[in-house]
Motif scaffolding. Structure first.
Motif, short mmCIF file in Angstrom:
data_model
loop_
_atom_site.label_atom_id
_atom_site.label_comp_id
_atom_site.label_asym_id
_atom_site.label_seq_id
_atom_site.Cartn_x
_atom_site.Cartn_y
_atom_site.Cartn_z
N CYS A 257 52.19 55.67 24.20
CA CYS A 257 51.18 55.08 25.15
C CYS A 257 52.02 54.62 26.25
O CYS A 257 53.04 53.39 25.91
CB CYS A 257 50.16 54.32 24.36
SG CYS A 257 48.83 53.64 25.54
N LYS A 258 52.10 54.77 27.39
CA LYS A 258 52.65 54.20 28.64
C LYS A 258 51.52 53.48 29.41
O LYS A 258 50.31 53.63 29.54
CB LYS A 258 53.03 55.30 29.46
CG LYS A 258 54.24 56.23 29.06
CD LYS A 258 54.50 57.16 30.19
CE LYS A 258 55.85 57.89 29.40
NZ LYS A 258 56.39 58.74 30.30
N VAL A 259 51.76 52.11 29.57
CA VAL A 259 51.00 51.24 30.12
C VAL A 259 51.72 50.41 31.23
O VAL A 259 53.05 50.42 31.31
CB VAL A 259 50.55 50.00 29.28
CG1 VAL A 259 49.69 50.73 27.94
CG2 VAL A 259 51.76 49.23 28.55
N SER A 260 50.97 49.87 32.19
CA SER A 260 51.55 49.02 32.94
C SER A 260 50.56 47.71 33.02
O SER A 260 49.48 47.64 32.61
CB SER A 260 51.28 49.70 34.59
OG SER A 260 49.91 49.78 34.92
N ALA A 261 51.22 46.52 33.30
CA ALA A 261 50.54 45.27 33.12
C ALA A 261 50.67 44.44 34.21
O ALA A 261 52.09 44.27 34.78
CB ALA A 261 50.89 44.59 31.79
N LEU A 262 49.98 43.31 34.60
CA LEU A 262 50.11 42.54 35.44
C LEU A 262 49.39 41.05 35.25
O LEU A 262 48.26 41.07 34.83
CB LEU A 262 49.14 42.88 36.94
CG LEU A 262 49.50 42.07 38.23
CD1 LEU A 262 50.38 42.36 39.15
CD2 LEU A 262 48.15 42.32 38.91
N PHE A 263 50.43 39.96 35.33
CA PHE A 263 50.19 39.10 35.02
C PHE A 263 49.52 37.92 36.19
O PHE A 263 50.31 37.98 37.06
CB PHE A 263 50.96 38.02 34.13
CG PHE A 263 51.37 38.42 32.75
CD1 PHE A 263 50.65 37.65 31.87
CD2 PHE A 263 51.72 39.62 32.36
CE1 PHE A 263 50.92 37.91 30.39
CE2 PHE A 263 51.83 40.03 31.25
CZ PHE A 263 51.47 39.15 30.19
N ARG A 264 48.26 37.46 36.46
CA ARG A 264 47.80 36.48 37.64
C ARG A 264 47.02 35.58 37.35
O ARG A 264 46.67 35.56 36.10
CB ARG A 264 47.17 37.76 38.49
CG ARG A 264 46.08 38.46 38.03
CD ARG A 264 45.27 39.37 38.85
NE ARG A 264 44.32 40.06 38.41
CZ ARG A 264 42.98 39.60 38.38
NH1 ARG A 264 42.71 38.56 38.90
NH2 ARG A 264 41.79 40.07 37.81
N CYS A 265 46.99 34.73 38.29
CA CYS A 265 45.89 33.68 38.49
C CYS A 265 45.40 33.84 39.62
O CYS A 265 45.90 33.68 40.77
CB CYS A 265 46.38 32.18 38.10
SG CYS A 265 45.32 31.07 38.06
N GLY A 266 44.00 34.37 39.90
CA GLY A 266 43.60 34.40 41.07
C GLY A 266 44.29 35.57 41.66
O GLY A 266 44.36 36.72 41.14
N ASP A 267 44.74 35.33 43.06
CA ASP A 267 45.63 36.36 43.82
C ASP A 267 47.04 35.96 43.78
O ASP A 267 47.69 36.89 44.15
CB ASP A 267 45.26 36.22 45.20
CG ASP A 267 43.84 36.67 45.34
OD1 ASP A 267 43.33 37.19 44.99
OD2 ASP A 267 43.11 36.11 46.57
N ARG A 268 47.29 35.09 42.88
CA ARG A 268 48.73 34.79 42.67
C ARG A 268 49.34 35.67 41.37
O ARG A 268 48.92 35.42 40.54
CB ARG A 268 49.08 33.48 42.23
CG ARG A 268 50.50 32.90 42.06
CD ARG A 268 50.56 31.75 41.94
NE ARG A 268 52.13 31.17 41.88
CZ ARG A 268 52.60 30.15 41.40
NH1 ARG A 268 51.58 29.01 40.96
NH2 ARG A 268 53.85 29.91 41.35
N ILE A 269 50.46 36.54 41.78
CA ILE A 269 50.97 37.27 40.78
C ILE A 269 52.37 36.63 40.17
O ILE A 269 53.32 36.22 40.89
CB ILE A 269 51.35 38.63 41.41
CG1 ILE A 269 50.01 39.36 42.00
CG2 ILE A 269 51.97 39.69 40.35
CD1 ILE A 269 50.26 40.69 42.62
#
Length: 117
Positions: free
Chosen positions: A88-100
């Motif tokens: 399984c290939k995944v992408s992930a993004l950690f954020r708080c609101g618009d702040r990445i």
């Protein structure tokens, strides 16, 4: 955790009193990158309802420090890019609101039963 066909979003609450922050780093705690990768691993396992093992890290970008003193809650947006029998290939993004804070692309081995470990 909210999930769609191939996407899911999870909310993570950071415990500033956790032992990890006493060692990383005393007086100036930050969330280790390896912990962020483990969070994605656990979210994927929950999403698929299967055991998964990280097999490849294609790309990881840490764009800002995640301090539990400044951020108590994170959103993790995960997208399943490709799914085959055992991977399984995944992408992930950690954020708080618009702040990445970080972005990552990884491949996991999916254990359907103990025959493909």
């Amino acid at each position: 955790m909210d999930s769609g066909q191939q996407d899911c979003t999870a909310t993570i609450c950071l415990n500033r009193e956790h032992e990890i922050y006493k060692a990383h780093f005393p007086g100036q705690p930050i969330t280790p990158g390896v912990c962020q990768i483990q969070i994605v691993t656990e979210i994927l396992a929950l999403r698929l309802n299967e055991e998964v093992y990280l097999s490849d890290i294609k790309n990881v970008k840490y764009m800002a420090v995640i301090s539990p003193e400044e951020v108590s809650e994170l959103t993790v947006d995960m997208q399943i890019k490709a799914r085959e029998q055992d991977s399984c290939k995944v992408s992930a993004l950690f954020r708080c609101g618009d702040r990445i804070f970080s972005k990552m692309s990884m491949t996991y081995h999916v254990v359907r039963d103990n025959s493909n470990i």
